[in-house]
Design an enzyme around this catalytic site. Structure first.
Site, short mmCIF file in Angstrom:
data_model
loop_
_atom_site.label_atom_id
_atom_site.label_comp_id
_atom_site.label_asym_id
_atom_site.label_seq_id
_atom_site.Cartn_x
_atom_site.Cartn_y
_atom_site.Cartn_z
N LYS A 92 -15.16 34.24 -27.79
CA LYS A 92 -15.70 35.22 -28.74
C LYS A 92 -17.21 35.31 -28.64
CE LYS A 92 -12.53 36.03 -32.38
NZ LYS A 92 -12.07 35.71 -33.68
N ARG A 93 -17.79 34.14 -28.52
CA ARG A 93 -19.24 34.03 -28.42
C ARG A 93 -19.78 34.88 -27.26
NH1 ARG A 93 -21.74 30.01 -25.29
NH2 ARG A 93 -19.69 29.18 -24.85
#
Ligand code: GLU
Length: 467
Positions: A241-242
């Site tokens: 996600k990062r």
């Protein structure tokens, strides 16, 4: 042969960026060959599949412009057909009932681990007589996979991949409750849907070997396989996600144009010489499997942003206006009038020069429809000192006299004023911009004056002395 590709997401989450790229490649390949691009929702995991996820996948694909052919296939609805094929394999002696208990399976795993082998089922029910079946145990159905020899995947990206059959244990086709497993459902569906090419992430490569064994057992032709390397983050680690492993709707909300994201995803793992900007028409014309990259690609937000800027600059003014009006209405909490919309569109050619996203484009257009008197940001306030306020007032007197409010006339008058005040053009343009926009960045100042219209522009200049 008509090419038939498919995208087969499991609706357990949004349409993430890796899935979107897989869908894009399948779509392009089908369109290139005038074939079909099918969508199959793999919703057999009833616990984890949700309607919201299905909705997010469908709307994400539509937003990206990846229209599929025919109605989507919902895998769960085909479970009886899947079970039928398992029964056929049983009847042909190519599958068998297995009664091994949980404890036995656990033991097999531990023994394998102790012996340094890959954990797997040891085939203990493969040739056993069903009369030995324990009482009261619901069996699973296992595939009698070949014990010897090799399974070869002639993969279009990975090349020839050879897997020793002894490495693949007898996989489960039907669970004890009679429900089909992923591996069975996928091959039956791909076969029944007439899929000719499977393009998917290379995390499915080992599955491909098992699937080919099943195709062979059933006497079916295996589709052509094409396993594409996964997308990694900028640091080379698995995309998280990062790194931007978000749903495509998150990219829409961040202000990316679907055509820019599509272009970016295309280049992420496929190339056509050094071309970076590739239109959809060109992509359809050029797309092939040979030019899919063999190593993992790295997701690069800066590159995506630059590409987005390029696409915005090359986009039609009215298209961009249509995209930002809803954002402006949300920002101001009121309807944008058609007159204001016209104003935004007229200014668009200047606004889009600087924008990297649809969001920043909307922000930069906000001054056009802001109510008077404007609020000034800090930098603008600094420019509006007593001296410049007087200069602006005298400029307004001159502008007042213009009858035909055209850019040429406006420019001539502003230049005249600068000369009369013995100021460089910039010295008058900067506070003027502050007065007209409340900020220190905007399209060319003469364009801003023209687009705002005489009354609105003069009102804003005069407001400065009232504040
Ligand atoms: N449903 C699988 C997934 O989302 C894809 C299966 C396939 O493409 O064969 O990973």
């Amino acid at each position: 042969m008509t090419v038939v590709t498919r995208f087969a997401p499991s609706p357990t989450g949004f349409l993430h960026i890796g899935g979107a790229r897989t869908a894009l490649f399948n779509w392009l390949y089908a369109r290139h060959h005038n074939g079909k691009f099918l969508l199959r929702i793999e919703d057999t995991d009833r616990e984890r599949s949700t309607d919201e996820a299905i909705e997010a996948i469908l709307s994400g694909m539509k937003w990206l412009g990846l229209e599929w052919d025919d109605e989507p296939t919902y895998q769960f609805s085909r479970r009886e057909r899947h079970a039928e094929i398992a029964q056929q394999l049983l009847a042909e002696g190519k599958a068998y009932y297995c009664y091994a208990s949980k404890e036995e399976l656990q033991e097999m795993r531990e023994t394998a681990r102790a012996e340094g082998r890959a954990p797997g089922y040891d085939g203990r029910w493969r040739d056993r007589d069903p009369s030995e079946a324990p009482e009261g145990v619901d069996p699973v159905v296992r595939f009698k996979s070949p014990n010897e020899g090799e399974t070869v995947i002639e993969d279009q990206v990975q090349g020839r991949v050879v897997i020793k059959n002894e490495q693949l244990d007898d996989l489960i086709l039907l669970r004890a409750d009679g429900t089909p497993t992923y591996m069975l459902s996928v091959i039956v569906d791909d076969h029944d849907m007439g899929v000719t090419h499977i393009i998917r992430g290379d995390d499915h490569l080992t599955n491909a070997a098992r699937q080919i064994q099943l195709y062979d057992a059933l006497g079916w032709q295996s589709p052509i396989m094409c396993h594409i390397p996964l997308i990694h983050g900028p640091d080379g680690a698995k995309l998280s996600k990062r790194h931007g492993a978000l749903g495509v709707e998150a990219y829409r909300d961040m202000g990316y144009l679907p055509e820019a994201l599509r272009n970016y995803l295309l280049r992420l793992g496929w190339s056509h010489g050094d071309d970076e900007i590739i239109s959809t028409e060109q992509a359809i014309e050029w797309f092939n499997l040979e030019n899919i990259g063999k190593s993992a690609s790295r997701f690069d937000f800066d590159k995506l942003e630059n590409l987005n800027g390029t696409y915005i600059r090359n986009s039609d003014d009215s298209y961009l206006t249509g995209l930002i009006i809803p954002l402006l209405e949300e920002k101001f909490g009121r309807k944008v009038t058609s007159e204001q919309q016209q104003m935004v569109e007229s200014a668009m050619f200047g606004l889009k020069e600087r924008a990297k996203s649809v969001i920043s484009l909307a922000d930069s257009a906000a001054f056009l429809i802001a109510e008077r008197p404007l609020t000034y940001d800090e930098k603008a306030l600094k420019l509006l000192n007593d001296n410049s306020k007087q200069v602006l007032d005298r400029l307004a007197d001159r502008l007042e006299k213009i009858e035909d409010w055209s850019k040429e006339k406006i420019e001539a008058v502003v230049r005249e004023s600068a000369e009369a005040e013995d100021l460089k053009l910039g010295k008058i343009a900067q506070p003027l911009r502050a007065a007209l926009t409340g900020t220190t960045v905007s399209p060319g100042i003469f364009d801003v004056l023209e687009v705002l219209g005489k009354e609105n522009a003069l009102g804003r200049i005069r407001d400065v002395n009232k504040a």
